[in-house]
Structures are given as structure tokens and as C-alpha cells.
Design an enzyme around this catalytic site. Structure first.
Site, PDB file in Angstrom:
ATOM      1  N   CYS A 242      -0.225  -2.612  11.275  1.00 51.20           N
ATOM      2  CA  CYS A 242       0.954  -1.760  11.400  1.00 51.20           C
ATOM      3  C   CYS A 242       0.646  -0.364  11.929  1.00 51.20           C
ATOM      4  CB  CYS A 242       1.657  -1.663  10.049  1.00 51.20           C
ATOM      5  SG  CYS A 242       1.969  -3.287   9.325  1.00 51.20           S
ATOM      6  N   HIS A 382       5.359   6.831   7.310  1.00 53.98           N
ATOM      7  CA  HIS A 382       5.160   5.376   7.389  1.00 53.98           C
ATOM      8  C   HIS A 382       6.174   4.691   6.479  1.00 53.98           C
ATOM      9  CE1 HIS A 382       3.120   1.666   8.203  1.00 53.98           C
ATOM     10  NE2 HIS A 382       2.757   1.488   6.943  1.00 53.98           N
ATOM     11  N   GLU A 393       1.293   7.832   0.232  1.00 60.89           N
ATOM     12  CA  GLU A 393       1.500   8.641   1.426  1.00 60.89           C
ATOM     13  C   GLU A 393       2.000  10.035   1.063  1.00 60.89           C
ATOM     14  OE1 GLU A 393       3.802   8.502   5.768  1.00 60.89           O
ATOM     15  OE2 GLU A 393       4.327   7.046   4.204  1.00 60.89           O
ATOM     16  N   LYS A 413      12.150   3.187   8.842  1.00 62.68           N
ATOM     17  CA  LYS A 413      12.162   1.782   8.419  1.00 62.68           C
ATOM     18  C   LYS A 413      13.298   1.469   7.445  1.00 62.68           C
ATOM     19  CE  LYS A 413       7.152   1.208   9.030  1.00 62.68           C
ATOM     20  NZ  LYS A 413       6.800   2.616   9.331  1.00 62.68           N
ATOM     21  N   HIS A 418      10.465  -2.917   9.044  1.00 65.81           N
ATOM     22  CA  HIS A 418       9.080  -2.646   9.436  1.00 65.81           C
ATOM     23  C   HIS A 418       8.703  -3.550  10.611  1.00 65.81           C
ATOM     24  CE1 HIS A 418       5.036  -1.556   9.529  1.00 65.81           C
ATOM     25  NE2 HIS A 418       4.634  -1.856   8.312  1.00 65.81           N
ATOM     26  N   PHE A 477      -2.751  -2.801   7.254  1.00 62.33           N
ATOM     27  CA  PHE A 477      -3.657  -3.623   6.458  1.00 62.33           C
ATOM     28  C   PHE A 477      -5.078  -3.483   7.020  1.00 62.33           C
ATOM     29  CE2 PHE A 477      -0.701  -7.186   4.637  1.00 62.33           C
ATOM     30  CZ  PHE A 477      -0.034  -6.240   3.882  1.00 62.33           C
TER      31      PHE A 477
END
Length: 491
Positions: A242, A382, A393, A413, A418, A477
């Protein structure tokens, strides 16, 4: 040098199924959905380099923050990087202004999946693109063969070139060896790959299409776009889950700064709203399960969040040296000041609880950009709507920005889901539109904000905000962290 240390919890436990399985792994991720495997994970012996072990405790790592020199922005027009075009494919269509207006209105693009029969899936909704048209951008024969990921890439890339006044007639007169393409994908041609595997299993290898491999591999978006446009500069793809699109922006800018390219067509593309993609993330226990209210499912920083919502699309920027842009009289939307990439070096899916990977990435991006933390007043976060990720975050942001009173921080998002490898591309466009319009879009579904989130998340309603310097965060990830920095262009 200041020392930063913390203890990280194990968020994922990969273990063999206890019954009815074939040795496959089961994922329990406390950062995405609650798991009850903490004690088991902590008492299980750890083997080096073996993925089925729990996450190690965060090691003490020394921060270099105290040694950072005073910021200095780039002044060489050959090395200054500006944005001269934008193109996208999104759940709100392919028009940039419509896309951003929908975001400003707080409209959700999340709905029930109808591309395939998801009635037996535990998650039946996503930010699925409907009524997509490639007319005028892809010929009919290729359009029928291509994986959606490459269709989105071609359309958004060509629209970005058009927006930058770099259509076919203009490109023919330019040195195309100095124009490159770098469009990444987290998953690649997932539909093409799944169809090939299905053909192999059901009909045998002789029934596999010759397009199986070419349309599955992640570099094909960049390759096809270059083939169609004749662009012969740097060309490859990056796949960092991502964080993909931001990694591409960072790398593309460096090609320009090193003089290897004058112009780069760069971004991310993804089309994973299909059975394998949705089923795989369900297996990871990663997705929200609000099937009764899909438009309420993506809710970053809200206490009632329960996972992310899948999306899809593509976002592409034309990044160009200021010298090149000025020479051809290009319209300049904003300036890319810098960026950074780091790795948590901690766990496949769980973020570090001490936030060091993210906070150091933000600091490095500001150093690369030549700006101080005090100059930043907008963060496109994010913010995936996961239990651990959202707060990790925010914690990292607060470490870098000691005074957040003037900062607006929002989550794109919350409305489009996402989009994995494409997320950074779409969010970069949203960031640049905020710079251009003076309006920041809301984070919707902010009904019960986490107490730890003390930064203005622009809850539910857009706000007027003059952006001085903006950062856009993307994490993936594997512990991949990326931050890019944009600002209004000043000659």
C-alpha cells in the site's frame, strides 16, 4: 543522539489450522481485527528469519533527529520537481474536478459489490468502480484482453499526459528518451493471474492464455503505457504493497534530480476488487464487516472502526523538472519538495508501537524537502480505519510535529476505501487539489473520535484551509513507510 525505545506487541500469529486444514496458515491480526493469541505468541519460541513466528519486541534504535541540519530547499531549476499534469480512475469517475468535489461534499463511494457474486462472502462491499470507460484511450481488442489494473493505468496515464499538454503530437517533437514511466501496483494483474490458475486446474496447462504471464506481472502497466506513447526513459514498476505509489513518486523525482529524465509519468494502479482479492483480505481478518451500512464502514480514528474497506483505481502525476516545465510553458499545479522511504524492520503486518519507522520517515522527508516541521500545516494521512494502524500513525505524527494546532489531517480512504498500491496516487491528487483550491475534504464517519487523536481530522464537513506545506503518508505490509511532501509552487 536521542534514544527511542518501545515494546511492540505481536499483532499477527501465523499457525497451522488445528482441524480440517491442509497445513495452510491462519492469520489473526490484532491491528486489523481483534485476536486472542497474544499469550501464545509471547511464549512461543522465536526462530530467526521464519515468518510463522510472532513479532519481536521493538529493539532500541537511536534516532538521528538531533543531528539534522537546518533545512534548505532546492533552488536549481534542473533539480526542482513540479507537477504539470494529473490523471485518475476512481470510484467517482475519471474527472479530477468531479473526484475532488465529491470528496469535499463528503460523499461515500462505498457500496455493495456487484462485479461478482459475493453473497457467500463475509464481506460484501467495497469501493468498486462502475461505468468505467476506456474509449479513446485503449483499442477495443486490447481492452477486452487487459486486466482492469492495466486498463486503469493506461487511462489515468494518458489523461495525465493530456492534462500536461503532452499529447501524441507534442510528444513526437520531444526527446522521448528523457521521459520515463513509473507506475507501480501492489497486486499486479490479479484477475489475469486468477483466471490463468483456474484454467490450469480445470482444463490443463494447454488452455492457459499466452497473456497469462504478461498481464499478471506488476511491471506491465508501465510497459504498456510506454509502448503506447513511445516514452523511452526510465521504465519499471515498484511493488511495496500500500506504499507503492509514494515509493514511485520518490524514485521518479530522484531520476529527474539526477538528470536521467526531464519528465516522469508516475503513480499507482490497482484492481483487486475480485474474488481472490476480497477473499484474501477476509482471510487476513483485515476488512470491516459492516455489510448493513457499507458507506459507514471506513471510519478512520473513530472508536467503532473495525477494519479497512477495499477500493481500486489509479492515480498518476506528471512530474517534471522546473527547467523543462518553464521551457515549454507548462501549467504548474504544485511543487514536489521531497520525500523519504523507511522500513519498520519489525513485522509483516503489524506497525511498530513506538512509531519510529513512521516518525523517522516523516523527518527524513522534511529534510529531503528542505522544510521544517513548523512549516507543515496539512497531512493527508494513511488512515486506513484499522485498530492499530490509525493510532500508530497519529502517535508518529505527534512526535514530529510538537504543535499541531494549525494542522489539518484527513483521511481520503473514509470515502473511497483503500486502493492499495493506487492509494498514494489518488491521495497525492487530493493533496494537490487541497493546495490549489484552499479547501480540505472531510474525514467522514467521525462519530466517536479516539481521545488520543488531538489533531483536527476535519470531521464530516470540509474546511477552508490555506495549505503552506503538505505531506501525504502511505504505509504497506512488510513495514514499508513512505512520505511525500508537496507545496504551492512559487517561482
Amino acid at each position: 543522539m536521542a534514544g527511542i525505545a518501545g515494546t511492540c506487541s505481536s499483532g499477527v500469529l501465523l499457525r497451522a489450522r488445528e482441524s480440517g486444514g491442509n497445513g495452510a496458515s491462519l492469520v489473526q491480526y490484532s491491528g486489523l481485527r481483534p485476536g486472542n493469541s497474544m499469550q501464545t505468541a509471547q511464549t512461543r519460541q522465536r526462530s530467526s528469519w521464519f515468518i510463522s513466528t510472532p513479532a519481536p519486541k521493538c529493539r532500541t534504535i537511536k534516532s538521528m533527529a538531533s543531528t539534522v541540519s537546518a533545512p534548505k530547499r532546492e533552488t536549481d531549476p534542473k533539480k526542482r520537481v513540479v507537477i504539470t499534469g494529473m490523471g485518475l480512475v476512481s470510484v467517482f469517475g475519471s474527472d479530477i474536478d468531479i473526484f475532488y468535489n465529491k470528496l469535499l461534499e463528503g460523499e461515500s463511494g462505498i457500496n455493495l459489490i456487484d462485479r461478482f457474486d459475493a453473497s457467500n462472502f463475509s464481506v460484501r462491499f467495497a469501493g468498486q468502480i462502475r461505468e468505467f470507460s476506456s474509449k479513446g484511450y485503449i483499442d477495443g481488442k486490447n481492452d477486452r484482453r487487459l486486466d482492469d489494473s492495466w486498463r486503469y493505468c493506461l487511462v489515468s496515464g494518458k489523461r495525465a499526459l493530456e492534462d500536461a499538454n503532452l499529447g501524441p503530437e507534442v510528444l513526437e517533437k520531444m526527446d522521448r528518451t528523457k521521459i520515463g514511466v513509473l507506475v507501480g501496483s501492489g497486486m499486479g494483474g490479479l484477475t489475469a493471474f486468477s483466471a490463468g490458475v483456474e484454467a490450469l486446474i480445470e482444463k490443463g496447462y494447454k488452455k492457459i492464455t499466452p497473456f497469462f504471464i504478461p498481464y499478471s506481472i506488476t511491471n506491465m502497466g508501465s510497459a504498456l503505457l510506454a509502448i503506447d506513447t513511445g516514452l523511452m526513459g526510465p521504465n519499471y514498476s515498484i511493488s511495496t504493497a500500500c506504499a507503492t505509489a509514494n515509493y514511485c513518486f520518490f524514485s521518479a523525482a530522484n531520476h529527474i534530480r539526477r538528470g536521467e529524465a526531464d519528465i516522469m509519468v508516475v503513480g499507482g494502479t490497482e484492481a483487486a476488487v475480485m474474488p481472490t482479492g476480497v477473499g484474501g483480505f477476509i482471510a487476513c481478518r483485515a476488512l470491516s464487516q459492516r455489510n448493513d451500512a457499507p458507506h459507514k464502514a471506513s471510519r478512520p480514528w473513530d472508536k467503532d472502526r473495525d477494519g479497512f474497506v477495499m477500493g481500486e483505481g489509479a492515480g498518476v502525476l506528471i512530474m517534471e523538472s522546473l527547467e523543462s516545465a518553464m521551457k515549454r510553458g507548462a501549467k504548474i499545479y504544485a511543487e514536489y519538495l521531497g520525500g523519504a522511504i523507511t522500513c519498520d524492520a519489525h513485522h509483516m503486518t503489524d506497525p511498530r508501537s513506538d512509531g519510529l519507522g513512521v516518525s523517522s520517515c516523516i523527518m527524513k522527508s522534511l529534510q529531503d524537502a528542505g522544510v521544517s516541521p513548523e512549516e507543515v500545516n496539512y497531512v493527508n494521512a494513511h488512515a486506513t480505519s484499522t485498530l492499530a494502524g490509525d493510532l500508530a500513525e497519529v502517535s508518529a505524527i505527534k512526535k514530529v510535529f510538537k504543535d499541531t494546532s494549525e494542522i489539518k489531517m484527513n483521511g481520503t480512504k473514509s470515502m473511497i476505501g483503500h486502493s492499495l498500491g493506487a492509494a498514494g496516487g489518488l491521495e497525492a491528487i487530493a493533496t494537490i487539489k487541497a493546495i490549489r483550491t484552499g479547501w480540505v475534504h472531510p474525514t467522514i464517519n467521525q462519530d466517536n473520535l479516539e481521545p488520543a487523536v488531538t489533531i483536527d481530522t476535519v470531521p464530516n464537513v470540509k474546511k477552508k484551509h490555506e495549505v503552506n506545506v503538505a505531506i501525504s503518508n502511505s504505509f504497506g505490509f512488510g513495514g514499508h513507510n513512505s512520505v511525500v511532501v508537496f507545496a504551492p509552487f512559487t517561482p
